[in-house]
Design an enzyme around this catalytic site. Structure first.
Site, short mmCIF file in Angstrom:
data_model
loop_
_atom_site.label_atom_id
_atom_site.label_comp_id
_atom_site.label_asym_id
_atom_site.label_seq_id
_atom_site.Cartn_x
_atom_site.Cartn_y
_atom_site.Cartn_z
N ALA A 130 3.35 -1.81 13.20
CA ALA A 130 2.64 -0.76 12.45
C ALA A 130 3.56 -0.21 11.36
O ALA A 130 4.69 0.16 11.65
CB ALA A 130 2.21 0.35 13.39
N ASP A 131 3.08 -0.20 10.12
CA ASP A 131 3.88 0.41 9.05
C ASP A 131 3.53 1.90 8.94
O ASP A 131 2.68 2.40 9.69
CB ASP A 131 3.72 -0.33 7.72
CG ASP A 131 2.29 -0.24 7.18
OD1 ASP A 131 1.51 0.63 7.63
OD2 ASP A 131 1.95 -1.07 6.31
#
Lengths: 249, 75
Positions: free
Chosen positions: B33-34
């Site tokens: 997840a960014d």
């Protein structure tokens, strides 16, 4: 090149006159549902709506002062309530309060920053949640100005705001690229609108001598570029496109 | 549905991972997840549980378990 926007919804701020009006008409002509935002010229906004409906399109008129975040939120919500989605935001609303800095009042500085720069933040901030939630990409096009690139005497406030819009657009393009939301700025030069109608003949003559094409631009010529960014230009983001007849200031 | 399952469903949906891949120990790094993914997840959680999560609170969230614990403390 296919410029088909059928089924898409576009919001154009400051769409009752000038470049905003031409942009609203051009997006509608390509099939987009258009939300025509105005802050004071309601009658002119209604006229744009009639024109769009006259060519078989759909439009909604929403009054909102973009310098107010709450009103921008309402503008976005009205668009979604009415058309069920949002795909394109054109931040065009802008004002001028020209003066040499030595004479510029704080109010003249602040009001231009509030509308021309904070207005872009307000509308982009408000549109992001619904745009991200839709998960189908999007297009944000911010109308900057050549003044924001080269500067312009008597327009320190306007140039600062427009330069800010350019840097803002480039940053947002980086933040949102992974979601297929493109963000670009269009920098018009001297365009025949009410904003430039107030310039003296002297100033106009001087300006014309610096424009390679030897004439002012028309609002429709800016709208064409906005349409290109909204409907095509899939691989263009974080850019500033000057529409200025090659103005060298 | 328990808060734990609801939170896991939202995370799975937002970040496009299979729900059975998520344990309390799963970090957001594990599922690639960014920072914008986290923001989108927070928006979804705020909406689902009708609350506001501050930036500071977001910084303390590293694992699926952190989210569950946080939501449980708020609802």
């Amino acid at each position: 090149m296919i410029m088909d926007l059928s089924g898409k919804t576009a919001i154009v701020t400051g769409a009752s006159r000038g470049i905003g009006r031409a942009t609203a008409l051009s997006l509608a002509r390509s099939g987009a549902f258009v939300v025509i935002n105005y802050s004071s010229s309601k009658a002119a906004a209604e006229e744009v709506k009639r024109e769009i409906e006259g060519m078989g399109g759909s439009a909604l008129v929403v009054g909102a002062d973009v310098s107010d975040y709450g009103q921008c939120e309402k503008l976005i919500m009205s668009a979604i309530d009415h058309f069920k989605r949002i795909d394109i935001l054109v931040n065009n609303a802008g004002i001028t309060r020209d003066n040499l800095l030595a004479r510029m009042k704080a109010e003249e500085w602040q009001s231009v920053i509030d509308t021309n720069l904070n207005g872009v933040y307000n509308c982009c901030r408000a549109v992001l949640r619904p745009l991200l939630k839709q998960k189908s990409g999007g297009r944000i096009i911010n109308i900057a100005s050549v003044a924001g690139i080269h500067g312009n005497s008597g327009q320190a406030n306007y140039a600062a705001a427009k330069g800010g819009v350019i840097a803002f657009s480039k940053s947002l393009a980086k933040e949102l690229g992974s979601r297929n939301i493109t963000v670009n700025a269009v920098a018009p030069g001297f365009i025949e609108t009410e904003m430039t109608a107030v310039l003296s003949d002297d100033v106009k003559d001087r300006v014309l001598s610096h424009i390679a094409l030897g004439r002012l631009g028309r609002p429709e010529e800016v709208a064409e570029v906005v349409l290109f960014l909204a409907a095509s230009a899939n691989y263009v983001t974080g850019q500033v496109i000057s529409v200025d007849g090659n103005l060298s200031m | 549905m328990s808060v734990e399952n609801k939170v896991k469903d939202i995370i799975a949906d937002q970040l496009e991972v299979a729900v059975d891949k998520l344990s309390r120990e799963t970090t957001f790094e594990d599922i690639d997840a960014d920072s914008l993914d986290i923001v989108e997840l927070v928006m979804a959680l705020e909406e689902e549980f009708d609350l506001e999560i501050s930036d500071q609170e977001i910084e303390n969230i590293n694992t699926v378990g952190d989210v569950i614990k946080y939501i449980e403390s708020k609802v």
